[in-house]
Design a protein around this motif. Structure first.
Motif, PDB file in Angstrom:
ATOM      1  N   LEU A 137     109.022  51.884  31.079  1.00  0.00           N
ATOM      2  CA  LEU A 137     109.878  51.976  29.898  1.00  0.00           C
ATOM      3  C   LEU A 137     109.199  52.718  28.764  1.00  0.00           C
TER       4      LEU A 137
ATOM      5  N   VAL B  75     109.920  56.174  29.311  1.00  0.00           N
ATOM      6  CA  VAL B  75     111.261  56.515  28.832  1.00  0.00           C
ATOM      7  C   VAL B  75     111.217  56.776  27.327  1.00  0.00           C
TER       8      VAL B  75
ATOM      9  N   ALA C 137     115.134  60.803  31.700  1.00  0.00           N
ATOM     10  CA  ALA C 137     115.324  59.422  31.259  1.00  0.00           C
ATOM     11  C   ALA C 137     116.441  58.753  32.052  1.00  0.00           C
TER      12      ALA C 137
ATOM     13  N   MET D  86     113.857  58.196  35.864  1.00  0.00           N
ATOM     14  CA  MET D  86     113.230  56.938  35.466  1.00  0.00           C
ATOM     15  C   MET D  86     114.019  55.728  35.959  1.00  0.00           C
TER      16      MET D  86
ATOM     17  N   PHE E 166     111.872  41.667  27.254  1.00  0.00           N
ATOM     18  CA  PHE E 166     112.914  42.471  27.905  1.00  0.00           C
ATOM     19  C   PHE E 166     114.230  41.714  28.000  1.00  0.00           C
TER      20      PHE E 166
ATOM     21  N   ALA F 115     124.062  58.005  31.094  1.00  0.00           N
ATOM     22  CA  ALA F 115     122.981  57.963  32.081  1.00  0.00           C
ATOM     23  C   ALA F 115     121.924  56.949  31.674  1.00  0.00           C
ATOM     24  N   VAL F 116     121.646  56.849  30.377  1.00  0.00           N
ATOM     25  CA  VAL F 116     120.621  55.917  29.913  1.00  0.00           C
ATOM     26  C   VAL F 116     121.176  54.492  29.840  1.00  0.00           C
TER      27      VAL F 116
ATOM     28  N   TYR G  58     120.007  51.110  31.700  1.00  0.00           N
ATOM     29  CA  TYR G  58     118.801  50.319  31.442  1.00  0.00           C
ATOM     30  C   TYR G  58     119.139  48.906  30.992  1.00  0.00           C
TER      31      TYR G  58
ATOM     32  N   LEU H 143     117.536  46.073  33.228  1.00  0.00           N
ATOM     33  CA  LEU H 143     116.498  45.244  32.610  1.00  0.00           C
ATOM     34  C   LEU H 143     116.931  43.795  32.525  1.00  0.00           C
TER      35      LEU H 143
END
Lengths: 166, 396
Positions: free
Chosen positions: A31, A34, A61, A65, B75, B126-127, B130, B134
């Motif tokens: 992370l 990232v 990213a 990733m 997290f 796309a991001v 997470y 997570l």
């Protein structure tokens, strides 16, 4: 404003990069990477390279990733223990690091003597159309060679990962 | 007017409308699902359960925010924040209408227009994975972990057809800014067929529209692709260990993503706020629809099924008659008509989302992957190639 933004984003990038090395757990390191990519993408964007910034976020990213994190989660990798450092590392570590950084700075100075300071917004040829035009005219051969290279890498990965079936 | 003040006002309006729409989207979803399954749905809080979203929000805020002892604290708390903020940020580049003039101030019905708006939306989506990945990992729970794993694998797989399906209409439109994308779709063929990308020559983009919608369902983890939270195998998937507002943020993120996909599909394929028919005719359509609604309301008010229907139905009818009259005011028409068409198109797509949830069963995991890689992606690629060829041969 320019130096402030640059220093802020550069500081974020460097801190994330340091965190990547310092962290013991693979997910934290991934992370942090990232974070490095995100701050670099914003720097690209401020410099006028819009397409590169978006591609950095989408490809690195977003796709690569996520795949890294997927693999780390799949293997359920745990935090690693730090090994004890030897005497040589303790004695020579910091001086050698300083020497290395000095060398890098010297090489950059020697290679680019008196380079002008860039300004955010000064460069305006980073749009998708400009990138596409230069990829398909001036840099056509390298572009195609890279695509073949990537294809070879994909085939190689499949061959290496394939289970032997009689 | 001062640029900063104007932007602040626009941000406030857009954020307010967007968040309210999210809350009511959940009410609409529950109502539509209920009617598909022949039950009334939320009914107790307010007339027809209209205050139910408010009650839900109060309930979720006042619940105890409990952090289990076995999670990775950092997290675990970061994941919902990431999920909801990345889901909400796309709205900042999407336009809702043309340039308008309010009290002598000219402005676009859009927060900001990026030259790379489409790429921005792709990057954010796309991001966005997470948050889910997570959450699944940090919960330290096998069900959550499998949910997170599935989510990241699914997102990587469906990101490809999603992006390729967007690329094909871009070849026709030749721009990446949402404002210009919509402008390039204005006008009509033969005086009646709109130049939306799903009808636009030289190669109509119906195939990429369908691929975009299917991949959009997968990107937003909606049924039939809601494997990350499949409740009959994974308890609740990646948000099993979450409660209170943290849980609510995942829900908000899901609805915000759904809304974003619908809005992007409207802008890219359905011509944004451009009306489906030329102006003199299309200007009366909202009025006609609202008058019809009013007529139905009056009819049901005259034949009440429940005793309070005698008052509520005529009241609703009078409100829609009033709205119908507002749509005829010439000063307001340039603002209201584009907004009407934009909301109507996005609303139909959102209804399709809910409709499919009420209709289709969930995929099996191998079917999901098989479908993405052996069908959706090749078809999207082929469509892109054919579009490119047609544009090269017959384009402007």
């Amino acid at each position: 404003m320019d130096p402030f933004l640059f220093l802020l984003l550069a500081a974020i990038a460097v801190i994330c990069a340091l965190n990547l090395v310092v962290q013991t757990h693979p997910i934290s390191s991934a992370l942090s990477l990232v974070g490095v990519m995100g701050s670099l993408a914003i720097l690209y964007l401020l410099l006028g390279a819009e397409f590169i910034a978006a591609a950095q976020m989408i490809v690195y990213a977003g796709a690569i990733m996520v795949l890294f994190i997927f693999v780390i989660m799949l293997l359920n990798a745990q935090g690693e223990r730090l090994t004890r450092r030897g005497a040589y590392v303790k004695i020579f570590g910091v001086p050698l690091m300083a020497l290395f950084l000095g060398l890098v700075a010297f090489v950059i100075q020697a290679a680019l003597p008196r380079s002008e300071m860039v300004h955010f917004g000064g460069f305006t040829h980073g749009g998708p159309a400009d990138i596409g035009r230069s990829l398909f005219t001036q840099y056509l051969l390298p572009f195609e060679v890279v695509s073949v290279l990537i294809l070879i890498a994909i085939v190689g990965a499949i061959v290496l990962a394939r289970k032997e079936i009689d | 007017m001062n640029f900063y003040l104007l932007t602040l006002i626009k941000v406030a309006v857009v954020a307010g409308v967007f968040l309210t729409a999210l809350a009511y989207l959940q009410w609409i979803e529950r109502k539509v699902l209920a009617h598909i399954q022949l039950r009334p749905g939320p009914y107790r809080v307010g007339p027809h359960g209209l205050l139910q979203p408010l009650a839900d929000v109060i309930k979720l805020i006042t619940k105890e925010g409990f952090i289990p002892s076995h999670v990775n604290r950092f997290f675990y708390t970061l994941a919902p924040v990431l999920a909801v903020s990345l889901a909400l940020v796309s709205i900042s580049v999407l336009p809702f209408g043309p340039r308008i003039e309010v009290f002598g101030i000219e402005t676009w019905m859009q927060l900001t227009d990026l030259k790379i708006g489409v790429l921005f939306v792709l990057a954010v989506s796309a991001v966005g994975v997470y948050g889910v990945a997570l959450a699944g990992w940090a919960s330290n729970n096998k069900y959550s972990l499998i949910g997170g794993l599935r989510s990241s694998a699914q997102m990587i797989s469906y990101e490809l057809p999603y992006a390729v399906a967007i690329a094909a209409p871009l070849l026709l439109l030749n721009t990446l800014s949402f404002r210009e994308i919509v402008n390039a779709q204005s006008g009509y063929y033969f005086g009646f067929l709109p130049r939306w990308t799903i009808f636009q020559g030289p190669f109509p983009q119906i195939i990429s529209f369908l691929i975009f919608l299917i991949a959009g369902f997968a990107e937003t983890n909606r049924i039939p692709f809601d494997l990350p939270e499949a409740e009959n195998e994974l308890v609740a998937g990646y948000h099993t260990e979450y409660a209170s507002m943290m849980f609510a943020s995942f829900f908000m993120a899901e609805y915000a993503n759904m809304l974003t996909v619908s809005l992007v599909a409207t802008l890219m394929f359905l011509g944004g706020w451009n009306a489906p028919l030329p102006l003199p005719v299309s200007g009366f359509i909202p009025t006609v629809i609202l008058v019809l609604v009013a007529a139905i309301c009056f009819y049901h008010g005259a034949q009440p099924y429940r005793k309070w229907d005698r008052f509520t139905f005529p009241a609703a009818g009078i409100i829609s008659l009033g709205l119908a009259a507002i749509f005829l005011v010439p000063i307001l028409q340039p603002i209201l008509l584009p907004l009407f068409w934009f909301i109507a198109k996005a609303g139909i797509l959102l209804f399709v989302f809910i409709w499919i949830r009420g209709t289709l069963p969930r995929f099996r995991y191998d079917q999901l992957m098989h479908f993405a890689w052996t069908f959706l992606f090749p078809v999207a690629m082929l469509n892109l190639l054919v579009t490119g060829l047609m544009v090269a041969l017959f384009g402007k």
